[in-house]
Design an enzyme around this catalytic site. Structure first.
Site, mmCIF file in Angstrom:
data_model
loop_
_atom_site.group_PDB
_atom_site.id
_atom_site.type_symbol
_atom_site.label_atom_id
_atom_site.label_comp_id
_atom_site.label_asym_id
_atom_site.label_seq_id
_atom_site.Cartn_x
_atom_site.Cartn_y
_atom_site.Cartn_z
ATOM 1 N N TRP A 105 -2.275 12.898 0.019
ATOM 2 C CA TRP A 105 -3.642 12.389 0.145
ATOM 3 C C TRP A 105 -3.777 11.349 1.246
ATOM 4 O O TRP A 105 -4.755 11.358 1.990
ATOM 5 C CB TRP A 105 -4.144 11.865 -1.198
ATOM 6 C CG TRP A 105 -4.294 12.995 -2.169
ATOM 7 C CD1 TRP A 105 -3.555 13.226 -3.298
ATOM 8 C CD2 TRP A 105 -5.202 14.107 -2.061
ATOM 9 N NE1 TRP A 105 -3.953 14.399 -3.890
ATOM 10 C CE2 TRP A 105 -4.954 14.953 -3.168
ATOM 11 C CE3 TRP A 105 -6.190 14.460 -1.146
ATOM 12 C CZ2 TRP A 105 -5.674 16.138 -3.372
ATOM 13 C CZ3 TRP A 105 -6.896 15.631 -1.342
ATOM 14 C CH2 TRP A 105 -6.644 16.461 -2.450
ATOM 15 N N ASP A 174 -7.410 3.727 -1.356
ATOM 16 C CA ASP A 174 -7.839 4.900 -2.110
ATOM 17 C C ASP A 174 -7.275 4.745 -3.516
ATOM 18 O O ASP A 174 -6.084 4.906 -3.745
ATOM 19 C CB ASP A 174 -7.312 6.171 -1.443
ATOM 20 C CG ASP A 174 -7.670 7.438 -2.216
ATOM 21 O OD1 ASP A 174 -8.231 7.346 -3.320
ATOM 22 O OD2 ASP A 174 -7.375 8.536 -1.708
ATOM 23 N N LYS A 198 -11.112 11.491 -12.209
ATOM 24 C CA LYS A 198 -9.757 11.258 -12.701
ATOM 25 C C LYS A 198 -9.792 10.392 -13.969
ATOM 26 O O LYS A 198 -9.407 10.817 -15.040
ATOM 27 C CB LYS A 198 -8.917 10.554 -11.636
ATOM 28 C CG LYS A 198 -8.985 11.141 -10.251
ATOM 29 C CD LYS A 198 -8.250 12.453 -10.134
ATOM 30 C CE LYS A 198 -8.154 12.886 -8.680
ATOM 31 N NZ LYS A 198 -7.432 14.155 -8.521
#
Length: 362
Positions: A105, A174, A198
């Site tokens: 990511w 992030d 999430k």
């Protein structure tokens, strides 16, 4: 009985939240409307919105000089909106941005930034297979970068930062897959962003927490709807926000407060992760390749030593109502995501199945 869901996202939601949402689906608090039918500028939704903002600010102890923005586009959208909002006032002379690449990511974040600048990789663990984190002393930062970007938790590779360094440039984090799983010092961050699906909601909602002094750095080409200053000035209502996703996030925030807050959630998440990692480490049948000190509490990738049995393991798990354990296609194996809404019972059931599968394979 509901199955145990180990999805990396969209992920499990607290049963109490689902039940509350179901009970209010047709008529929210006597309004005669579903939340999905409300005007985002009406008083009913305004109350939902303001409560969600207040509860989140309380949970994370967000300082007063930070704006909380409810946006769209997901974490990958913010990979573009971050440089567009922070690189300065001219594409002709954009400032450099630093990226710490610790997994899939953060690598995607750095690659997206290439559209707007020449991002500098300040540190990476790609040469170690993304199974560790670079020590802060190894970071080679640029002179006066516009910002330094890190991914706090890599869902695919299973590494997590449990502490953040002090850097002179704004630190952009992030936090998509670990936000609200434990207390965080927001004041260490210039920008903190996370997709909701999430740990605190459903797909469609993206959270940005940004220090006010950083709202003046957008490039002229930044789209108005994704310019943080514009969004902040309009209290996240510049355009129609993802209203139902904000409502569900607000229910999760209240659920977290009812559980006792983020310190309680951290203790639970430690217990769940430790149980699973101990089971893997004490076995000659399973393996996790991540360095122990930086193992993610949220996402636990693991493999069978005999990889030819992987599909048998997954089929057997589904038969036991242990769902969505297949590892990401880029790494294979298995992955158990242990977000806040995944109960200890789920991990206990998984561990028991793992032991039974191992015994049956010997």
């Amino acid at each position: 009985m509901r199955a145990f869901n180990f999805s990396a996202g969209p992920a499990a939601l607290p049963v109490e939240v689902l039940q509350r949402a179901a009970s209010e689906m047709l008529d929210w608090r006597g309004s005669g409307m579903s939340v999905m039918e409300m005007s985002h500028r009406g008083r009913e939704f305004q109350s939902i919105h303001e409560e969600a903002l207040a509860d989140l600010r309380e949970l994370l102890a967000v300082p007063a000089n930070y704006k909380i923005l409810f946006m769209q586009g997901g974490g990958q959208g913010q990979n573009a909106f971050i440089p567009l909002n922070l690189l300065g006032t001219s594409l002709a002379t954009p400032r450099r941005a630093d990226y710490v690449v610790t997994g899939v990511w953060s690598q995607k974040s750095q690659q997206e930034a290439q559209r707007y600048c020449q991002p500098h990789i300040a540190a990476t663990t790609e040469h170690r297979g993304f199974t560790s984190l670079p020590a802060f002393s190894e970071w080679q930062l640029s002179d006066d970068p516009a910002y330094v970007h890190v991914c706090g938790n890599e869902t695919i590779n299973g590494v997590e930062f449990f502490d953040l360094p002090h850097v002179d440039a704004p630190l952009v984090v992030d936090a998509s897959s670990h936000l609200l799983s434990r207390p965080m010092d927001v004041s260490k961050c210039g920008v903190l962003y996370a997709c909701a699906q999430k740990n605190f909601g459903i797909a469609g909602l993206t959270l940005v927490i940004v220090r006010e002094d950083l709202l003046e750095r957008a490039l002229p080409i930044c789209p108005s709807a994704f310019n943080w200053k514009t969004v902040a000035q309009n209290n996240s209502l510049y355009n129609t926000p993802p209203t139902y996703a904000i409502y569900l996030a607000g229910l999760v925030f209240k659920w977290l407060k009812q559980q006792g807050g983020l310190s309680v959630m951290e203790a639970r998440n430690r217990e769940k992760a430790q149980l699973l990692y101990d089971t893997i480490d004490k076995s000659d049948f399973y393996v996790n390749h991540v360095e122990i000190a930086v193992r993610s509490r949220m996402n636990v990738p693991f493999h069978l030593i005999d990889k030819t049995r992987t599909e048998d393991f997954l089929v057997g798990a589904r038969a036991q109502n242990l769902l969505q354990l297949k590892g990401h296609s880029s790494v294979g194996g298995m992955r158990a995501s242990l977000y806040n809404a995944v109960p200890l019972d789920a991990v206990q059931a998984l561990v028991e199945y793992m032991r039974e599968f191992e015994r049956g394979s010997c």
